[in-house]
Design an enzyme around this catalytic site. Sequence first.
Site, mmCIF file in Angstrom:
data_model
loop_
_atom_site.group_PDB
_atom_site.id
_atom_site.type_symbol
_atom_site.label_atom_id
_atom_site.label_comp_id
_atom_site.label_asym_id
_atom_site.label_seq_id
_atom_site.Cartn_x
_atom_site.Cartn_y
_atom_site.Cartn_z
ATOM 1 N N LEU A 1 0.799 -1.230 0.000
ATOM 2 C CA LEU A 1 0.000 0.000 0.000
ATOM 3 C C LEU A 1 0.831 1.278 0.000
ATOM 4 O O LEU A 1 0.467 2.272 0.631
ATOM 5 C CB LEU A 1 -0.974 -0.009 1.186
ATOM 6 C CG LEU A 1 -2.060 -1.084 1.084
ATOM 7 C CD1 LEU A 1 -2.648 -1.398 2.447
ATOM 8 C CD2 LEU A 1 -3.161 -0.657 0.126
ATOM 9 N N CYS B 1 -6.205 -4.548 5.499
ATOM 10 C CA CYS B 1 -4.944 -4.040 6.045
ATOM 11 C C CYS B 1 -4.692 -4.665 7.414
ATOM 12 O O CYS B 1 -5.615 -4.857 8.189
ATOM 13 C CB CYS B 1 -4.988 -2.532 6.232
ATOM 14 S SG CYS B 1 -5.566 -1.638 4.819
HETATM 15 C C1 LIG Z 1 -0.484 -4.658 -7.492
HETATM 16 C C2 LIG Z 1 -1.807 -4.702 -6.769
HETATM 17 C C3 LIG Z 1 -2.125 -3.698 -5.852
HETATM 18 C C4 LIG Z 1 -3.337 -3.721 -5.160
HETATM 19 N N1 LIG Z 1 -3.633 -2.709 -4.294
HETATM 20 C C5 LIG Z 1 -4.827 -2.709 -3.639
HETATM 21 C C6 LIG Z 1 -5.196 -1.625 -2.783
HETATM 22 O O1 LIG Z 1 -4.468 -0.641 -2.639
HETATM 23 N N2 LIG Z 1 -6.393 -1.699 -2.121
HETATM 24 C C7 LIG Z 1 -7.246 -2.756 -2.286
HETATM 25 O O2 LIG Z 1 -8.314 -2.772 -1.690
HETATM 26 N N3 LIG Z 1 -6.937 -3.769 -3.128
HETATM 27 C C8 LIG Z 1 -5.752 -3.767 -3.796
HETATM 28 N N4 LIG Z 1 -5.452 -4.806 -4.674
HETATM 29 C C9 LIG Z 1 -6.433 -5.896 -4.886
HETATM 30 C C10 LIG Z 1 -7.254 -5.662 -6.150
HETATM 31 O O3 LIG Z 1 -7.974 -4.443 -6.094
HETATM 32 C C11 LIG Z 1 -8.240 -6.810 -6.403
HETATM 33 O O4 LIG Z 1 -9.134 -6.902 -5.324
HETATM 34 C C12 LIG Z 1 -7.561 -8.156 -6.576
HETATM 35 O O5 LIG Z 1 -6.327 -8.011 -7.249
HETATM 36 C C13 LIG Z 1 -8.420 -9.184 -7.318
HETATM 37 O O6 LIG Z 1 -8.751 -8.757 -8.620
HETATM 38 P P1 LIG Z 1 -7.892 -9.125 -9.954
HETATM 39 O O7 LIG Z 1 -7.647 -10.593 -9.921
HETATM 40 O O8 LIG Z 1 -8.728 -8.678 -11.094
HETATM 41 O O9 LIG Z 1 -6.613 -8.348 -9.847
HETATM 42 C C14 LIG Z 1 -4.252 -4.787 -5.380
HETATM 43 C C15 LIG Z 1 -3.929 -5.779 -6.316
HETATM 44 C C16 LIG Z 1 -2.728 -5.757 -7.013
HETATM 45 C C17 LIG Z 1 -2.428 -6.834 -7.999
#
Ligand SMILES: Cc1cc2nc3c(=O)[nH]c(=O)nc-3n(C[C@H](O)[C@H](O)[C@H](O)COP(=O)(O)O)c2cc1C
Lengths: 257, 304
Positions: free
Chosen positions: B77, B133
């Site tokens: 984060l 978190c």
């Molecule tokens: C590099 C990265 C950073 C992420 N940062 C956050 C974040 O700051 N806050 C959050 O709630 N989820 C964060 N996520 C989770 C994504 O928003 C999402 O919930 C998760 O990756 C599943 O979706 P996806 O498979 O389409 O990526 C992050 C995911 C990735 C890959």
Amino acid sequence: MREIKKLIVLENKLISSNIYSMVLQSKGLAKISKPGQFINLYCREGSRLLPRPISICEINKLEDTIKLVYAVVGAGTKEFSNIKVGEKIEALGPLGNGFIIEKDKTKNIIVGGGIGVPPLLELAKNLNGEIEVYLGFRSKSILIEDFKKYGAKVHVATEDGSEGFKGNVLELMKKNNVNGSIIYSCGPKPMLKAVAKWAKKKNIPMQVSLEERMACGIGVCVGCVCKIKDKNQSDWQYKKVCKDGPVFWSDEVIWDE
Amino acid sequence: MNKDDLDLRVKIAGVELKNPVTTASGTFGSGREFKEFIDLNALGAVTVKGVSSVPWKGNPAPRIAETYGGMLNSVGLQNPGVEEFIKNDIPFLRQYDTKIIVNIAGRTIPEYCDVAEKLSNTDIDLIELNISCPNVKEGGVAFGTDPKMAEEVTREVKRHTKKPLIVKLSPNVTDITNIAKAVIKGGADGLSLINTLIGMRIDINRRKPILANVVGGFSGPAIKPVALRMVYQVAKVVSVPIIGMGGIATGEDAIEFIMAGASGVAVGTANFRNPRATIDVLNGIKEYMIKNKIKSLKEIRGII
Ligand SMILES: Cc1cc2nc3c(=O)[nH]c(=O)nc-3n(C[C@H](O)[C@H](O)[C@H](O)COP(=O)(O)O)c2cc1C
Ligand SMILES: Cc1cc2nc3c(=O)[nH]c(=O)nc-3n(C[C@H](O)[C@H](O)[C@H](O)COP(=O)(O)OP(=O)(O)OC[C@H]3O[C@@H](n4cnc5c(N)ncnc54)[C@H](O)[C@@H]3O)c2cc1C
Ligand code: FES
């Protein structure tokens, strides 16, 4: 709008053990690329989700081509090595900031190690003044003749002594009592770190091109970070290698890891 | 039937989005890097990277490891804090005709509340509370894994903001419906799920974990079945709107989530492979609707 382009592979040949040279018809990419920038190559196999960042080794604006030199180290680069001439590969670029070319420097020193050598070739083409190149390899060298073509004086060190000086590139530089007005460097971190320490003692400004594991290559994921000192040097921040780099001034970098 | 006949509007926590497609937090920054690739006006909403009350430095590198059909991240984060965000990113996003969803992070309840409060008087549309978190006070246990703590943080944040509140659920729990019900009791106006699963990879040559942080968040197409199952389970027991995410890369993926009960769909990791993924998903949804003579997504939402 920017987009991932499907580029035709014009050449893809083995130039040393496990190292390939790939020339791509660049669809205008050559015209806007600078030494030290890189491109993302994408795998066809969908399970290999993330782009593979590869430095631009040579740019030919007239013929609209770019050359990449890559080592086969895993499944993605293995896939690239099997691509036949005439086939297409998905690519995005140019990415990152290249080297800052200091035209007023009279004696340029280039220091490269292993698979960090390729981006230094296009750099060498673009420098004014004298160029001395120090390249270190484990055993076999690459691209030596190419550097010579551009008027550079090339010195080679190999760890096993099979070519040139036996030992590492910094030992060779020390032995030759190297001096110059600027150093440009790319290679493994331990090499960069050691040369940076030496450059600081000699008071020679130095640019380093760093490498880190990436997910996007365009500055959104904040995955590819390195520690960079703030302007007043009192604190540091994680900066993105793909967007803020890959080239940094060596005295900004915190080399702890 | 053609594209103009389709009604793609969806309501999330009282806010109307012109279409269901948004971005998954942390995979799209604040959209700046994507404006070169896509027209941001086309998106229903942009969900921005997590912001905290003060700047967070994030974790050491390596932060990224590829896995079969997915990836791990341990970014931690990293962000410049809510004040920088308000100054730089809200004015940027407001230039576009899209809703703004701000994902917020915190290590303590007062930290979360501080961010929510500061965002209250800004021109954003929704807050998405990331309860994955680690809670420093409770010794690193995530807020999102304990129903009582999840409810409490939701209630407190809700008290500190006028903006509608979406709570983003962690999949790293035994029964996600318990957490979903708890945060709704706490006042959540909507839910988004799933956040990343926890995974790891080992470099067998160096005999060390690839990530400096040892473990990281697992995302991408590989996690889609798990995400879809969780959206389905939660949709069965709650009545608030859900933004579904986890491995969405195509219109077909999005339709699956909508059939499982999602109102909105967020595109995450797919943005790294294809910077136009959001637009491809939107076009894919439209094509499916035309082909199947569906005028409004209401006709297929939650039909499973
Ligand atoms: C590099 C990265 C950073 C992420 N940062 C956050 C974040 O700051 N806050 C959050 O709630 N989820 C964060 N996520 C989770 C994504 O928003 C999402 O919930 C998760 O990756 C599943 O979706 P996806 O498979 O389409 O990526 C992050 C995911 C990735 C890959
Ligand atoms: C800015 C930059 C420029 C580069 N330029 C070159 C070049 O000119 N020539 C060259 O041979 N290599 C270069 N590399 C390294 C190259 O990206 C990796 O060797 C390559 O991604 C390995 O892919 P793989 O699928 O074969 O290996 P795998 O180990 O199977 O890859 C798995 C994952 O790890 C990542 N990865 C593995 N090794 C590295 C590494 N050393 N650096 C970054 N990511 C890695 C891959 O991208 C992929 O996401 C560069 C790296 C960076 C960051
Ligand atoms: S690789 Fe995503 S920010 Fe650098």
